[in-house]
Design a protein around this motif. Structure first.
Motif, PDB file in Angstrom:
ATOM      1  N   ILE A  59      70.300  42.205 -60.956  1.00  9.56           N
ATOM      2  CA  ILE A  59      70.777  40.991 -61.410  1.00  9.56           C
ATOM      3  C   ILE A  59      70.865  40.046 -60.311  1.00  9.56           C
ATOM      4  O   ILE A  59      71.974  40.276 -59.659  1.00  9.56           O
ATOM      5  N   LEU A  60      70.148  39.139 -60.091  1.00  9.45           N
ATOM      6  CA  LEU A  60      70.400  38.250 -58.831  1.00  9.45           C
ATOM      7  C   LEU A  60      69.872  36.892 -58.757  1.00  9.45           C
ATOM      8  O   LEU A  60      70.579  35.877 -59.060  1.00  9.45           O
ATOM      9  N   SER A  61      68.365  36.780 -59.074  1.00 11.81           N
ATOM     10  CA  SER A  61      68.065  35.438 -59.041  1.00 11.81           C
ATOM     11  C   SER A  61      67.462  34.947 -60.567  1.00 11.81           C
ATOM     12  O   SER A  61      66.853  35.713 -61.104  1.00 11.81           O
ATOM     13  N   GLU A  62      67.430  33.750 -60.645  1.00  8.42           N
ATOM     14  CA  GLU A  62      66.787  32.932 -61.732  1.00  8.42           C
ATOM     15  C   GLU A  62      65.256  32.941 -61.596  1.00  8.42           C
ATOM     16  O   GLU A  62      64.627  32.937 -62.446  1.00  8.42           O
ATOM     17  N   ASP A  63      64.793  33.260 -60.428  1.00 11.10           N
ATOM     18  CA  ASP A  63      63.397  33.092 -59.996  1.00 11.10           C
ATOM     19  C   ASP A  63      62.610  34.607 -60.028  1.00 11.10           C
ATOM     20  O   ASP A  63      62.095  35.120 -59.241  1.00 11.10           O
ATOM     21  N   ARG A  64      62.831  35.080 -61.291  1.00 15.82           N
ATOM     22  CA  ARG A  64      62.174  36.387 -61.458  1.00 15.82           C
ATOM     23  C   ARG A  64      60.714  35.995 -61.994  1.00 15.82           C
ATOM     24  O   ARG A  64      60.174  35.922 -63.270  1.00 15.82           O
ATOM     25  N   ASP A  65      59.672  35.714 -60.883  1.00 13.09           N
ATOM     26  CA  ASP A  65      58.576  35.188 -61.533  1.00 13.09           C
ATOM     27  C   ASP A  65      57.637  36.070 -62.183  1.00 13.09           C
ATOM     28  O   ASP A  65      56.900  35.721 -62.953  1.00 13.09           O
ATOM     29  N   LYS A  66      57.651  37.361 -61.852  1.00 11.94           N
ATOM     30  CA  LYS A  66      56.998  38.392 -62.491  1.00 11.94           C
ATOM     31  C   LYS A  66      57.388  39.535 -63.365  1.00 11.94           C
ATOM     32  O   LYS A  66      58.675  39.896 -62.751  1.00 11.94           O
TER      33      LYS A  66
ATOM     34  N   ARG B 131      67.458  36.406 -69.578  1.00 13.41           N
ATOM     35  CA  ARG B 131      66.999  35.094 -69.835  1.00 13.41           C
ATOM     36  C   ARG B 131      65.645  34.757 -69.426  1.00 13.41           C
ATOM     37  O   ARG B 131      64.993  35.395 -68.449  1.00 13.41           O
ATOM     38  N   PRO B 132      65.029  33.502 -69.820  1.00 12.94           N
ATOM     39  CA  PRO B 132      63.539  33.323 -69.204  1.00 12.94           C
ATOM     40  C   PRO B 132      63.786  33.081 -67.656  1.00 12.94           C
ATOM     41  O   PRO B 132      64.576  32.661 -66.906  1.00 12.94           O
ATOM     42  N   ASN B 133      62.772  33.588 -66.957  1.00 13.63           N
ATOM     43  CA  ASN B 133      62.428  33.350 -65.704  1.00 13.63           C
ATOM     44  C   ASN B 133      61.941  31.808 -65.342  1.00 13.63           C
ATOM     45  O   ASN B 133      61.529  31.094 -66.117  1.00 13.63           O
TER      46      ASN B 133
END
Length: 627
Positions: free
Chosen positions: A136-143, A438-440
Motif C-alpha cells: 500500500i503506497l501510491s495512487e499510481d498503480r497503473d498496471k 481504490r481505482p488507480n
C-alpha cells in the motif's frame, strides 16, 4: 519454523490478548527442556533460540522472556543463580493446536471466497504477511497484474470478514502484526519505558489523516496512536519543511476546487476532501488559515529548523545517497516518479534534519533516540533502516534509524498492551484494504475521459455529471463495474456506473428504512414493556400501600385498645353505675350529680377520640419498625 514463531506469537498476543513477551515464553521453555538446562543464562538461551528456530532475539527481550518464567514459577532465583523447575516448565511447552485450527479455518474460508486452491490461498496470505508493508503506497498503480488481482481478492475478503465474521477478521489482524512485532522486539529495551524525553515528528500523510483528509479508519488509527504517544510522554511535532508541504498542498487544493478545474483523476486526497465535503470558498479558505490552530488542538507543534545552521552541518548525512536509495526502491517496485519526486525530496530533507537534531548520537532503543520521524510510507522507513545500517560508524542493526514506520512505533508502545495493539491494527488493516481497492490513476483518467464524452453527447445530464465527479461516490462503483481494469470501459460504462451508484444508494436507503423499522419495532416493544412494567409497578404500589395502611390500622387499634380503650370503658361503666343510683330520685343534688356524669361522659369521649388519633400517629411513625 521462523514463520511459525512469528505467526504464533502474533496470534497469541493479538487474537488471544496475551502479552507479547508471554507469547514467546513457550519457545524458551522448549529450549530449556530439550537441552536439559538447569542453570539459566540469557546469553545461552539467546544462542540456543537462534540455533533452534533460526530466529534471533535481542538480549533485553530474552531477559524479559525469562522474567516471565520467574513470575510463573518455572524459574526460581537461588542466591543470584537462576534455575529451572522442570515439572512446572513442562506445562508451558509450545502447543500450536489452537493456532492450527484457526489457520485451517482461514485458508478454507479464503479458498471458498476466491475459488483458489489451498496452496495458492496460503501463498497469498503468507506473501501478504511478509510483504504488505510496501504493497500500500501510491495512487499510481497503473498496471494490475494477475498476482495483483489475487491480492485484490484477498483484500476484498478481509473487508467482508470485517463485516460478517469478526472471529476470522480478528485472526487476520493478529497475523498482520507478525512482522511489525518482530521488528519492534529489537527497538525496545525494557517493558513500560518512559518516553518523556522522546520527540516524534510526523510525515505529511499522517498529518492529513489526523486532519480527517483520509479514509476514516486511517484517521481513527492515527488519532489512537498519537493519543497513546502523548500519554506516554512523547512530544509530537511536524517539521517546518513538512508543514510547508502540507500548507502548499492545502492551498493548491483550495485553488483547484474554487476554480472549477477539479479533475478527480488528478486530484489528491486533500482536493477530494474539499470537493466531496461541499465546502464553500469561504469555508475552504478558513480551513487553510486555521491550520496552525487545528494542529495545536491535536497537540502537534511546528518545529522550526534551518538547513543552513553551521553548528549542525558537521552532523550532515549524505542527502544524495539517501535520495538515490529511495528513488531506486520506488523504481524497483514499479512506481512512476512523476507524482512522487517532490514528496521524496521532502522526506529526505526531513530525515536529514532528524539526524541533525540528534547531533551525531546513536541509540539502540527508541526511548533513547530522543528524535524520531514517523512515516506512513513503509518504503521510506525500510530505506531509512538500510541507510542507518550501511552508514553507521559501528554497524549494528540495533541502531534506531532516523525514520521508522508509524506501525512499528505503535507496536513498540503497545508490546505489553495487546488490546490496544490489536485495536490499532484492525483500524489500520481496514484502511489499507480500502486504499488497495481504490481505482488507480489510469482507471480514473479513463473514467473522467468517458464521463466528459457522455456529458457532451447528452448521455447524462449536468446534475448527473456533477454527482459522478465525487470520488467517494464513484470509488466503489467504478471498481465493481470495471473490475479495476480500465480496459473494460465501453460506451455504456458511465451509465452503468451511474446506475450502480443509484442502486447502492437505493439499497442504502432501503437498509436504513429497514433499520428504522426494526428500531421502531424495538421501541414499540420497549414502550409496551414499559407500560406493562408501569402497570405492574402501580399494582405493586397499591398493594404495598394497602399493606402499609392495614399495618397502621392494626397497630393503631391495638394501641388504642390497651392505652385508651380499657380506661375509657372503665369510666363508662362507672358513670353508668352512678347514673343508675340517681335515676329515680328528684332533687337538686341528684340533678347536679347527673349533670356532672353527663359532662364526664362527654369529656371522656373527647379524650378517647384524641387518644385514638395519638395512637394512630405513633403507629404510623414507627410502622417501618413494626412486623
Amino acid at each position: 519454523m521462523n514463520n511459525t514463531i512469528r505467526l504464533y506469537a502474533a496470534y497469541k498476543s493479538g487474537y488471544l490478548g496475551e502479552n507479547v513477551i508471554d507469547a514467546y515464553f513457550p519457545f524458551a521453555a522448549n529450549i530449556m527442556l530439550e537441552n536439559n538446562i538447569k542453570v539459566v543464562r540469557d546469553t545461552e538461551i539467546a544462542e540456543k533460540f537462534k540455533e533452534r528456530y533460526k530466529f534471533e532475539l535481542p538480549l533485553p527481550f530474552i531477559r524479559q522472556i525469562l522474567n516471565t518464567g520467574l513470575k510463573n514459577g518455572s524459574i526460581f532465583d537461588y542466591n543470584g543463580e537462576y534455575s529451572t523447575v522442570f515439572a512446572k516448565l513442562s506445562s508451558f511447552r509450545f502447543d500450536s493446536s489452537d493456532f492450527d485450527l484457526h489457520w485451517k479455518k482461514l485458508i478454507e474460508s479464503f479458498c471458498e471466497y476466491s475459488n483458489l486452491s489451498s496452496s495458492d490461498a496460503e501463498n497469498i496470505i503468507l506473501s501478504y504477511i511478509d510483504e504488505s508493508s510496501e504493497l500500500i503506497l501510491s495512487e499510481d498503480r497503473d498496471k494490475i497484474t494477475s498476482s495483483e488481482k489475487k491480492a485484490s481478492s484477498w483484500y476484498e475478503f478481509i473487508k467482508t470478514q470485517a463485516q460478517d465474521n469478526e472471529d476470522i477478521y480478528n485472526f487476520i489482524a493478529a497475523l498482520s502484526l507478525s512482522n511489525i512485532t518482530q521488528q519492534a522486539l529489537f527497538f525496545t529495551g525494557e517493558a513500560r519505558p518512559d518516553y518523556s524525553d522522546l520527540n516524534i515528528y510526523l510525515d505529511s500523510p499522517m498529518v492529513f489523516a489526523l486532519l480527517e483528509m483520509d479514509i476514516p479508519e486511517r484517521t481513527m488509527s492515527y488519532k489512537q496512536l498519537i493519543s497513546a504517544a502523548q500519554k506516554a510522554g512523547c512530544l509530537v511535532h511536524v517539521l517546518d519543511n513538512n508543514y510547508s508541504e502540507i500548507e502548499g498542498i492545502i492551498n493548491n487544493a483550495v485553488s483547484l476546487v474554487r476554480s472549477g478545474r477539479y479533475d478527480m483523476s488528478k486530484a489528491n486526497n486533500v482536493a477530494r476532501f474539499f470537493y466531496d465535503s461541499g465546502m464553500s470558498t469561504q469555508d475552504m479558505t478558513e480551513f487553510a488559515v486555521m491550520l496552525p490552530q487545528k494542529l495545536e488542538e491535536l497537540g502537534i507543534t511546528i518545529k522550526s529548523t534551518s538547513y543552513e545552521i553551521s553548528s549542525q552541518q558537521q552532523f550532515q548525512e549524505d542527502e544524495k545517497v539517501l535520495y538515490d536509495m529511495i528513488k531506486e526502491r520506488y523504481i524497483s517496485r514499479g512506481y512512476s516518479l512523476e507524482y512522487e519526486e517532490h514528496s521524496i525530496r521532502v522526506d529526505v530533507r526531513s530525515i536529514i534534519m532528524i539526524y541533525r537534531e540528534r547531533l551525531g548520537e546513536k541509540a539502540s532503543t527508541i526511548r533513547k533516540s530522543r528524535h524520531l520521524m514517523l512515516t506512513s510510507n513503509n518504503m521510506i522507513a525500510n530505506v531509512s533502516r538500510e541507510y542507518e545500517r550501511k552508514h553507521s560508524i559501528t554497524p549494528s542493526r540495533s541502531h534506531i534509524p532516523a525514520c521508522i514506520s508509524s506501525d512499528l512505533f505503535g507496536t513498540v508502545l503497545w508490546l505489553d498492551s495487546p488490546a490496544d495493539m490489536i485495536g490499532y491494527q484492525k483500524q489500520k488493516l481496514l484502511a489499507d484494504c480500502y486504499s488497495y481497492l481504490r481505482p488507480n490513476r489510469k482507471l480514473l483518467e479513463k473514467y473522467v475521459q468517458e464521463l466528459n464524452k457522455a456529458r457532451k453527447s447528452k448521455q447524462i445530464t449536468d446534475e448527473e455529471f456533477l454527482l459522478m465527479r465525487s470520488y467517494n461516490l464513484v470509488n466503489v462503483s467504478l471498481m465493481d463495474v470495471t473490475n479495476g481494469d480500465y480496459a473494460n470501459f465501453n460506451s455504456r460504462t458511465v451509465k452503468e456506473i451511474y446506475h450502480d451508484i443509484q442502486a447502492k444508494a437505493d439499497k442504502k436507503h432501503q437498509d436504513e428504512v429497514k433499520r428504522h423499522e426494526i428500531t421502531r419495532e424495538k421501541l414499540d416493544e420497549q414502550e409496551q414493556k414499559n407500560s406493562e412494567l408501569q402497570a405492574e409497578n402501580s399494582e405493586l404500589r397499591d398493594e404495598i400501600k394497602n399493606a402499609y395502611e392495614r399495618k397502621i390500622k392494626f397497630w393503631g387499634n391495638t394501641l388504642t385498645l390497651f392505652l385508651i380503650g380499657i380506661p375509657y370503658l372503665t369510666v363508662l361503666v362507672l358513670v353508668d353505675l352512678q347514673k343508675a343510683l340517681f335515676s329515680g330520685k328528684v332533687s337538686l343534688d341528684s340533678f347536679l350529680r347527673m349533670l356532672a356524669l353527663i359532662l364526664i361522659t362527654i369529656i371522656t369521649g373527647c379524650f378517647f377520640d384524641t387518644g385514638k388519633n395519638f395512637c394512630f400517629r405513633i403507629a404510623k411513625k414507627f410502622a417501618k419498625y413494626l412486623p
